[in-house]
Design an enzyme around this catalytic site. Structure first.
Site, PDB file in Angstrom:
ATOM      1  N   THR A  96       0.823  -1.215   0.000  1.00 56.73           N
ATOM      2  CA  THR A  96       0.000   0.000   0.000  1.00 56.73           C
ATOM      3  C   THR A  96       0.856   1.264   0.000  1.00 56.73           C
ATOM      4  OG1 THR A  96      -0.140  -0.292   2.378  1.00 56.73           O
ATOM      5  CG2 THR A  96      -2.014  -1.005   1.094  1.00 56.73           C
ATOM      6  N   ASP A  97       0.187   2.395  -0.211  1.00 56.91           N
ATOM      7  CA  ASP A  97       0.876   3.688  -0.247  1.00 56.91           C
ATOM      8  C   ASP A  97       0.835   4.382   1.109  1.00 56.91           C
ATOM      9  OD1 ASP A  97       1.033   3.402  -3.088  1.00 56.91           O
ATOM     10  OD2 ASP A  97      -1.056   4.025  -3.165  1.00 56.91           O
ATOM     11  N   SER A 134       1.295   8.629   4.910  1.00 53.96           N
ATOM     12  CA  SER A 134       0.643   8.541   3.620  1.00 53.96           C
ATOM     13  C   SER A 134       1.702   8.915   2.611  1.00 53.96           C
ATOM     14  CB  SER A 134      -0.530   9.506   3.576  1.00 53.96           C
ATOM     15  OG  SER A 134      -1.007   9.582   2.269  1.00 53.96           O
ATOM     16  N   ARG A 135       2.043   7.997   1.707  1.00 59.41           N
ATOM     17  CA  ARG A 135       3.189   8.234   0.834  1.00 59.41           C
ATOM     18  C   ARG A 135       2.862   9.152  -0.325  1.00 59.41           C
ATOM     19  NH1 ARG A 135       4.988   2.144   0.377  1.00 59.41           N
ATOM     20  NH2 ARG A 135       4.794   1.715   2.581  1.00 59.41           N
ATOM     21  N   VAL A 136       1.630   9.241  -0.755  1.00 56.99           N
ATOM     22  CA  VAL A 136       1.339  10.136  -1.874  1.00 56.99           C
ATOM     23  C   VAL A 136       0.350  11.228  -1.500  1.00 56.99           C
ATOM     24  CG1 VAL A 136       1.759   8.379  -3.617  1.00 56.99           C
ATOM     25  CG2 VAL A 136      -0.538   8.700  -2.736  1.00 56.99           C
TER      26      VAL A 136
END
Lengths: 185, 503
Positions: free
Chosen positions: B338-339, B364-366
């Site tokens: 997951t991101d 949260s990566r994006v």
């Protein structure tokens, strides 16, 4: 692989070995005829395979029975039956023979067709079924066996080579029933 | 009302008109073993992987293991009247589920059949449950926010449309509540929601459906249910079926939110199937392809390029951990796919901090690219504030002689935690989140007693609704923070009228 082999793959191996051996010896047709006879014997005396599976029957006694079975046949078939017995696979003899027959039929281009019908089929009808099948699929000759199942009401179900062509009245009625049971749009 | 015989016969004729009398060549095999939701069949030499097969009792199955002598099949549905020697036939198709607008508002099982008792679903289209994920050129980067309505998530771990954000935590830490609140907040956002309940108690699912219905969320939601009493194959296919329903909307340019609740149960179901099919067990007895099970599922969430209509599917998978152990096999797998993740802690939950998100472990990566500008401005320092508060908190317990700067930090931290609390099923629109976070980060709350924060917040919102609607609309429409002087003025005016409770 240390995993236990299942009886189908075992049967395939024995059948293949016997097939190739008898082919080399030039006795393929003879062995085939003999195996068909054995197959008939097995069907007529279902106790044979059951006895071979039993642990309570001693090996010596089982050996005697196999010897009786093997006696009338050619040397190749006799050797094969004894070999199968020595390796303790006699209980799967029916599968081995079935595999052999299948292999033999495949090389001869012969198709075994099984037809289920509501009333028994005449020889002519059987031949027509065989011809019709050969026209549609590959094969040189066809052999049609027939069983009767009155529940079909009418029509015929043809089964061969893992294919089934269902033209029975029962199936048509079931389909119609499913169609009528669908909710209206 | 009188029933006319002609009408009935006309209807029957109409139905029978569809009847086609055609002979079909079927490829058949023979069942050699059946039990525990799986079957083995001899024959079926040409069967393909994942092909749909039909048993003679009408049940369907999916070909899983193609071996030298037989085919391992998972049975979808009734398997207690399948017997050894029965025939299985090939269908030449792979499994499909009905899709389309008609599915909205319905509760269905993983085969797409309705289970809500509201009659048949007249869909016109179907879609295979397994389909390839969009490739590199079919995607674009995530840049639109998907507002969850929860301050703590929208401020700290923002989620974008097309993102995959994992919700992870022990049992009873509010994982499902976050998911449900997120669905509730999609009202009027032109987003279709799909809630896939895998192995959840039927009573729980019922309660959730009632919640969604009472908040009007069933108008844009489909619920896919695979209950714990159903055979493992149904639990295994449920998320793929849900994804297929979502993809249909995504490829038609719509925005979709899909929730898998939860994937640890799906992994258990798949482990069960795999062990019964005699696939070699690996770590924790999961089969070798357990990573692929989840990666191919979550890869189907995407933000499509504009040429493909720009639709999106946002996935919120849920994973249940045992005693907070996120280094177990399935959690690490899904975290890496997951991101980002929202990590929920039971300690926080029981101390009253709800949603019980652990800000330190959640990322949260994006999502940062998908936050509106105003939110980015007010939430920028929030994470650091919280982290330093947590650090100081443990020190502060030992002594009382703290310098002023430390005191101030502790003060701010306590208020931050208080502001980020939010009651169940009360999602907040983003403009209001911005207002309260603005008040927090600009120090307006420092003088308000901690116990009064919730009341302060409610009254502040009421005040803005009646006196400063222009500011709220400005945030909402432009996404920018209004002039600071105006904001400061508005909040100051309110603060003067606010009376702390006397005690």
């Amino acid at each position: 692989m240390p995993m236990k082999q299942n009886k189908f793959s075992v049967a395939k191996r024995y059948a293949k070995a016997l097939f190739e051996y008898s082919d080399e010896q030039g006795q393929l047709d003879a062995v085939y005829q003999e195996l068909v006879t054995i197959q008939q014997v097995l069907q007529e005396t279902p106790d044979f395979l059951a006895v071979m599976k039993l642990d309570s029957v001693t090996t010596a006694e089982q050996s005697k029975i196999v010897a009786t079975l093997a006696q009338p046949f050619s040397a190749t078939t006799q050797d094969f039956l004894h070999l199968v017995f020595d390796y303790g696979r006699t209980a799967d003899l029916d599968l081995i023979i079935a595999e052999f027959v299948e292999r033999y039929n495949a090389t001869q281009g012969r198709v075994m067709i099984h037809a289920v019908s509501a009333t028994s089929l005449s020889a002519e009808q059987r031949q027509q079924i065989g011809q019709a099948y050969l026209q549609r699929f590959n094969g040189k000759s066809a052999q049609v066996t027939n069983t009767v199942d009155p529940e079909l009401i009418g029509g015929v179900i043809v089964e061969a080579e893992g294919r089934r062509i269902d033209g029975s009245i029962r199936t048509k009625l079931l389909k119609m029933r499913a169609l009528l049971a669908q909710p209206l749009r | 009302m009188s029933i006319k015989a002609e009408e009935i016969s006309a209807l029957i004729k109409q139905q029978l008109a569809n009847y086609q009398d055609q002979l079909k060549v079927e490829e058949i095999g023979t069942v050699t073993y059946v039990g525990d939701g799986i079957a083995r069949a001899h024959g079926l030499d040409n069967a393909m992987a994942s092909e749909l097969l039909q048993f003679s009792n009408g049940s369907y199955g999916i070909a899983q293991n193609l071996e030298a002598n037989d085919v391992g099949i998972i049975v979808l549905g009734k398997f207690d009247d399948i017997r050894e020697g029965d025939t299985v036939k090939r269908t030449g198709r792979i499994m499909e589920v009905p899709v389309g607008d008609e599915m909205i508002g319905r509760v269905v099982n993983p085969l797409g059949q309705p289970v809500d008792g509201a009659g048949p679903i007249h869909t016109e289209r179907t879609r295979p449950i397994e389909s390839p994920a969009p490739g590199v050129m079919q995607r674009q980067s995530v840049d639109q926010p998907l507002q969850t309505g929860l301050k703590t998530i929208d401020a700290l771990v923002p989620i974008g449309r097309g993102q995959r954000e994992l919700i992870i935590g022990d049992r009873k830490t509010g994982k499902t509540s976050i998911a449900i609140d997120t669905i509730l907040n999609q009202k009027g956002q032109d987003t279709i929601c799909i809630y896939v309940a895998i192995g959840q108690k039927q009573s729980t699912v019922r309660a959730q459906v009632e919640t969604l219905r009472s908040f009007g969320a069933m108008d844009y939601t489909t619920v896919v249910v695979a209950g714990p009493s159903e055979p493992a194959p149904m639990l295994y296919i449920a998320p793929y079926a849900g994804s297929a329903m979502g993809e249909d909307f995504m490829y038609r340019g719509k925005h979709v939110l899909i929730i898998f609740d939860d994937l640890s149960k799906q992994a258990s179901a798949y482990r069960e199937i795999s062990l019964l099919l005699r696939r070699p067990p690996g770590r924790e007895a999961y089969p070798g392809d357990i990573f692929y099970l989840h990666s191919r599922l979550l890869e189907r969430a995407a933000k499509l390029s504009d040429e493909l209509g720009g639709g999106s599917m946002t996935a919120l998978p849920i994973i249940e951990t045992q005693a907070g152990d996120i280094s177990a096999y399935i959690p690490t797998n899904v975290i890496s796919i997951t991101d980002g993740q929202i990590f929920l802690e039971s300690d926080l939950f029981y101390s009253g901090t709800r949603p019980a998100m652990d800000a330190g472990n959640s990322v949260s990566r994006v999502g940062g690219a998908a936050q509106i500008k105003a939110m980015k401005k007010v939430a920028g320092t929030l994470r650091v504030d919280l982290a330093s508060y947590r650090e100081l908190e443990s020190f502060a317990q030992f002594g009382s002689d703290l310098d002023e700067a430390t005191q101030a930090k502790l003060n701010r931290g306590r208020r931050t935690v208080e502001v980020l609390k939010q009651p169940l099923h009360k999602p907040l629109p983003v403009e209001k989140q911005v207002v309260i976070l603005y008040a927090l980060t600009h120090g307006f709350l420092d003088s308000v007693p901690v116990d009064d924060i919730q009341r302060y917040q409610d009254e502040l919102f009421a005040n803005f609704d009646s006196n400063h609607e222009d500011l709220l609309t400005e945030i909402k429409t432009t996404g920018n923070l209004p002039d600071e002087a105006k904001m400061d003025g508005a909040i100051k005016a309110f603060a003067e009228g606010f009376t702390p409770s006397a005690n």
